[in-house]
Scaffold this motif. Structure first.
Motif, PDB file in Angstrom:
ATOM      1  N   LEU A  21       0.833  -1.204   0.000  1.00 23.00           N
ATOM      2  CA  LEU A  21       0.000   0.000   0.000  1.00 23.00           C
ATOM      3  C   LEU A  21       0.872   1.260   0.000  1.00 23.00           C
ATOM      4  N   LEU A  22       1.905   1.274   0.820  1.00 23.91           N
ATOM      5  CA  LEU A  22       2.810   2.431   0.853  1.00 23.91           C
ATOM      6  C   LEU A  22       3.514   2.614  -0.489  1.00 23.91           C
ATOM      7  N   TYR A  23       4.002   1.535  -1.066  1.00 22.81           N
ATOM      8  CA  TYR A  23       4.687   1.621  -2.357  1.00 22.81           C
ATOM      9  C   TYR A  23       3.765   2.196  -3.427  1.00 22.81           C
ATOM     10  N   PHE A  24       2.550   1.635  -3.546  1.00 23.32           N
ATOM     11  CA  PHE A  24       1.656   2.092  -4.607  1.00 23.32           C
ATOM     12  C   PHE A  24       1.106   3.487  -4.329  1.00 23.32           C
ATOM     13  N   ALA A  25       0.938   3.864  -3.070  1.00 24.88           N
ATOM     14  CA  ALA A  25       0.531   5.243  -2.763  1.00 24.88           C
ATOM     15  C   ALA A  25       1.621   6.212  -3.216  1.00 24.88           C
ATOM     16  N   ALA A  26       2.872   5.903  -2.917  1.00 20.73           N
ATOM     17  CA  ALA A  26       3.977   6.754  -3.359  1.00 20.73           C
ATOM     18  C   ALA A  26       4.062   6.781  -4.881  1.00 20.73           C
ATOM     19  N   TYR A  27       3.882   5.619  -5.517  1.00 22.27           N
ATOM     20  CA  TYR A  27       3.936   5.548  -6.974  1.00 22.27           C
ATOM     21  C   TYR A  27       2.839   6.403  -7.608  1.00 22.27           C
ATOM     22  N   VAL A  28       1.638   6.336  -7.049  1.00 26.14           N
ATOM     23  CA  VAL A  28       0.526   7.130  -7.578  1.00 26.14           C
ATOM     24  C   VAL A  28       0.824   8.625  -7.431  1.00 26.14           C
ATOM     25  N   LEU A  29       1.340   9.017  -6.288  1.00 23.96           N
ATOM     26  CA  LEU A  29       1.653  10.437  -6.077  1.00 23.96           C
ATOM     27  C   LEU A  29       2.736  10.911  -7.043  1.00 23.96           C
ATOM     28  N   VAL A  30       3.790  10.157  -7.201  1.00 22.59           N
ATOM     29  CA  VAL A  30       4.872  10.540  -8.118  1.00 22.59           C
ATOM     30  C   VAL A  30       4.367  10.558  -9.558  1.00 22.59           C
ATOM     31  N   SER A  31       3.586   9.547  -9.940  1.00 22.87           N
ATOM     32  CA  SER A  31       3.039   9.494 -11.303  1.00 22.87           C
ATOM     33  C   SER A  31       2.104  10.664 -11.564  1.00 22.87           C
ATOM     34  N   GLY A  32       1.311  11.021 -10.566  1.00 26.67           N
ATOM     35  CA  GLY A  32       0.408  12.157 -10.716  1.00 26.67           C
ATOM     36  C   GLY A  32       1.162  13.461 -10.897  1.00 26.67           C
ATOM     37  N   VAL A  33       2.228  13.642 -10.152  1.00 21.38           N
ATOM     38  CA  VAL A  33       3.045  14.856 -10.279  1.00 21.38           C
ATOM     39  C   VAL A  33       3.695  14.911 -11.655  1.00 21.38           C
ATOM     40  N   GLN A  34       4.107  13.795 -12.189  1.00 21.42           N
ATOM     41  CA  GLN A  34       4.725  13.763 -13.513  1.00 21.42           C
ATOM     42  C   GLN A  34       3.751  14.156 -14.617  1.00 21.42           C
ATOM     43  N   LEU A  35       2.459  14.036 -14.357  1.00 21.02           N
ATOM     44  CA  LEU A  35       1.458  14.413 -15.358  1.00 21.02           C
ATOM     45  C   LEU A  35       1.127  15.901 -15.335  1.00 21.02           C
TER      46      LEU A  35
ATOM     47  N   GLU B  74       2.795  11.024 -22.135  1.00 22.85           N
ATOM     48  CA  GLU B  74       1.836  11.385 -21.085  1.00 22.85           C
ATOM     49  C   GLU B  74       0.671  10.406 -21.022  1.00 22.85           C
ATOM     50  N   LEU B  75       0.306   9.806 -22.137  1.00 23.48           N
ATOM     51  CA  LEU B  75      -0.756   8.793 -22.114  1.00 23.48           C
ATOM     52  C   LEU B  75      -0.255   7.511 -21.456  1.00 23.48           C
ATOM     53  N   ALA B  76       1.001   7.160 -21.704  1.00 25.21           N
ATOM     54  CA  ALA B  76       1.578   5.986 -21.038  1.00 25.21           C
ATOM     55  C   ALA B  76       1.646   6.230 -19.527  1.00 25.21           C
ATOM     56  N   ARG B  77       2.014   7.452 -19.116  1.00 16.86           N
ATOM     57  CA  ARG B  77       2.059   7.774 -17.678  1.00 16.86           C
ATOM     58  C   ARG B  77       0.663   7.724 -17.065  1.00 16.86           C
ATOM     59  N   ALA B  78      -0.326   8.238 -17.794  1.00 16.83           N
ATOM     60  CA  ALA B  78      -1.704   8.195 -17.291  1.00 16.83           C
ATOM     61  C   ALA B  78      -2.176   6.750 -17.151  1.00 16.83           C
ATOM     62  N   CYS B  79      -1.765   5.911 -18.083  1.00 16.02           N
ATOM     63  CA  CYS B  79      -2.091   4.480 -18.026  1.00 16.02           C
ATOM     64  C   CYS B  79      -1.491   3.867 -16.764  1.00 16.02           C
TER      65      CYS B  79
END
Length: 185
Positions: A128-142, A165-170
């Motif tokens: 959960l911590l890993y994917f929460a961090a991944y989602v936050l970082v991925s969101g910032v990259q968008l 950007e579409l690959a990142r959104a995916c």
């Protein structure tokens, strides 16, 4: 997975749409893009099937061990390919999370945790911590970067399946889906 039916069906739709887009990305002329898209399509469709609410369909007992084998193979492949790029480490964590969830479903297909005790098991919490961090970082990259100069010429624009950007959104949507699925384990 466990949980209410409506959010489950929304998760199925999100993951299936993401998997379908990843299949379209596999038509890219870039070999690394195609391979990453194939891994992500497998993950998207696998998550979609796993997220089907239990009230709609109760899979036979052999399904969860089969999931563990398929995603165990995907994890081994990601480990092998990770020698060439760190992005594949994320694929490794995602495939390992799918193996973990399949193992939990194998041991307890109708109940929440099969681990005894109270609270969130350590592995679930770490994922959960890993994917929460991944989602936050991925969101910032968008987020758009102010003042970024981009080419407006249509000839130099990448094909819609090759747009980063579409690959990142995916990847972001699959990270959100993984978080939702881990919360229900």
């Amino acid at each position: 997975m466990h949980g209410p039916a409506s959010p489950g069906w929304l998760l199925v739709a999100l993951c299936a749409a993401t998997g379908a887009y990843c299949l379209l990305r596999m038509r890219s002329s870039d070999e690394t893009q195609r391979r990453a898209a194939g891994d992500e399509a497998l993950m998207g469709f696998g998550m979609a099937v796993m997220a089907v609410p239990g009230s709609a369909f109760t899979p036979p007992a052999w399904v969860w061990p089969a999931y563990a084998v398929v995603f165990g193979g995907a994890a081994l492949r990601a480990l092998w390919v990770a020698r060439s790029g760190t992005h594949h480490l994320h694929h490794l964590v995602g495939a390992a999370a799918m193996v973990y969830m399949a193992a939990v479903m194998t041991s307890s297909p109708t109940a929440g945790h099969a681990h005894g005790g109270s609270g969130v098991p350590l592995l679930t919490g770490g994922l959960l911590l890993y994917f929460a961090a991944y989602v936050l970082v991925s969101g910032v990259q968008l987020l758009p970067v102010a003042g970024a100069a981009g080419s407006t010429a249509a000839a130099s624009a990448p094909a819609w399946g090759d747009r980063p950007e579409l690959a990142r959104a995916c990847r972001l949507s699959m990270g959100i889906g993984m978080l939702a699925m881990l919360l229900t384990v």
